[in-house]
Design a protein around this motif. Sequence first.
Motif, PDB file in Angstrom:
ATOM      1  N   ASP A  59      13.771  23.565  30.930  1.00  0.00           N
ATOM      2  CA  ASP A  59      13.267  24.889  29.955  1.00  0.00           C
ATOM      3  C   ASP A  59      13.559  24.870  28.596  1.00  0.00           C
ATOM      4  N   ARG A  60      12.351  26.093  27.859  1.00  0.00           N
ATOM      5  CA  ARG A  60      11.942  26.177  26.496  1.00  0.00           C
ATOM      6  C   ARG A  60      13.787  26.662  26.477  1.00  0.00           C
ATOM      7  N   ALA A  61      13.945  27.649  26.675  1.00  0.00           N
ATOM      8  CA  ALA A  61      15.361  27.902  26.611  1.00  0.00           C
ATOM      9  C   ALA A  61      16.229  27.189  25.609  1.00  0.00           C
ATOM     10  N   LEU A  62      16.466  26.184  26.899  1.00  0.00           N
ATOM     11  CA  LEU A  62      16.854  24.385  26.931  1.00  0.00           C
ATOM     12  C   LEU A  62      16.719  23.367  25.918  1.00  0.00           C
ATOM     13  N   LEU A  63      15.804  23.701  25.577  1.00  0.00           N
ATOM     14  CA  LEU A  63      14.656  23.270  24.280  1.00  0.00           C
ATOM     15  C   LEU A  63      15.437  23.017  23.327  1.00  0.00           C
ATOM     16  N   ARG A  64      15.023  24.587  22.798  1.00  0.00           N
ATOM     17  CA  ARG A  64      15.182  25.084  21.820  1.00  0.00           C
ATOM     18  C   ARG A  64      17.081  24.984  21.191  1.00  0.00           C
ATOM     19  N   ALA A 293      25.196  21.184  30.862  1.00  0.00           N
ATOM     20  CA  ALA A 293      24.782  22.703  31.058  1.00  0.00           C
ATOM     21  C   ALA A 293      23.179  22.395  31.801  1.00  0.00           C
ATOM     22  N   LEU A 294      22.564  20.931  30.811  1.00  0.00           N
ATOM     23  CA  LEU A 294      21.231  20.296  31.920  1.00  0.00           C
ATOM     24  C   LEU A 294      21.550  19.881  33.048  1.00  0.00           C
ATOM     25  N   ALA A 295      22.526  19.110  32.506  1.00  0.00           N
ATOM     26  CA  ALA A 295      22.395  18.064  34.205  1.00  0.00           C
ATOM     27  C   ALA A 295      22.404  19.427  35.922  1.00  0.00           C
TER      28      ALA A 295
END
Length: 304
Positions: A59-64, A293-295
């Motif tokens: 999601d965009r929040a994680l990518l930021r 966190a992403l995993a």
Amino acid sequence: MQRKVYVPGVALLAALTAGCTGGSGTDGSTADDKAGEANTSVAAPGKYRTLREPCGSVDRALLRDLLPGATTLPEEQQEKAYDGTAAVTYDTDRRVGCRWKVDSPAATHHLLVDFERVVSYDSDVSDDDRAKEVYAKQEIAADLPAPTRSPEEGEGEDTEDGEGEGEGSASPDGSGSPTASASQSGDQAEDVAGDDSATRTPDPADVTDSASGSGGSTGTQAPQGLEPRILADLGDTAFLDDALVRSGSTTQRRTVSVVFRTSNVIVTVQYSEQPALTTDVPDSKELQEKTQALARRLAEQFTD
């Protein structure tokens, strides 16, 4: 003179009866039963028959958070950076991936997400069991260090038969020993055959531009307590690797990898940072926390 009596009708009836007996359905039924028995012995297929679209899985929040340099780009370039680039694979039903790369004045960040759906072509081996073998091979290849304990933890804890620091030792994050799961599947993993592209863990060089050249060096130089290790409560089984790559004596790039298995799917997340200043060393704790966190977010998607 006696006459011979012919009974053609009786002979024909006997012949027809014999023919029908020889072609009865008994043998056919037996064959069908055997075929049915063979079908029931086929190993169960894996839970997952398809793969998620990888570029849209983050999601965009994680990518930021993972790609901080993107916020400094013009809006059009931001969208392109956040969209990522799909990895080229030969069979999107079996393997898909996505890459992101963003440069900023402070550092360059790379991110890779890779999904592999393992399929067993052996009727005696289930997809899940085949996936366990593939995952075990990757864990062994990571060459995780044995967990260590502080001097205080080691005092007076050895058992009578000397097993105090054996396979039951806990890893720094409280999970089990990385050598335990690897040794359980080691013999099988050595015999694993198949397409390299469907079994290998993506190399850090696939995520980041190779800067080390012939003079580069790689080492697991994470601080104590953050060493490469088995991770608990992530998928069915998981591990984390942390490698610092040096080019010459200055440029340094750290790559954190998290690999986990959920049923017959193996997920790999690799996150890399290379500071602009050659004297800076990427923070291991921060990179590990973000990668995990992403995993965990991806693992939740596979349980939906």
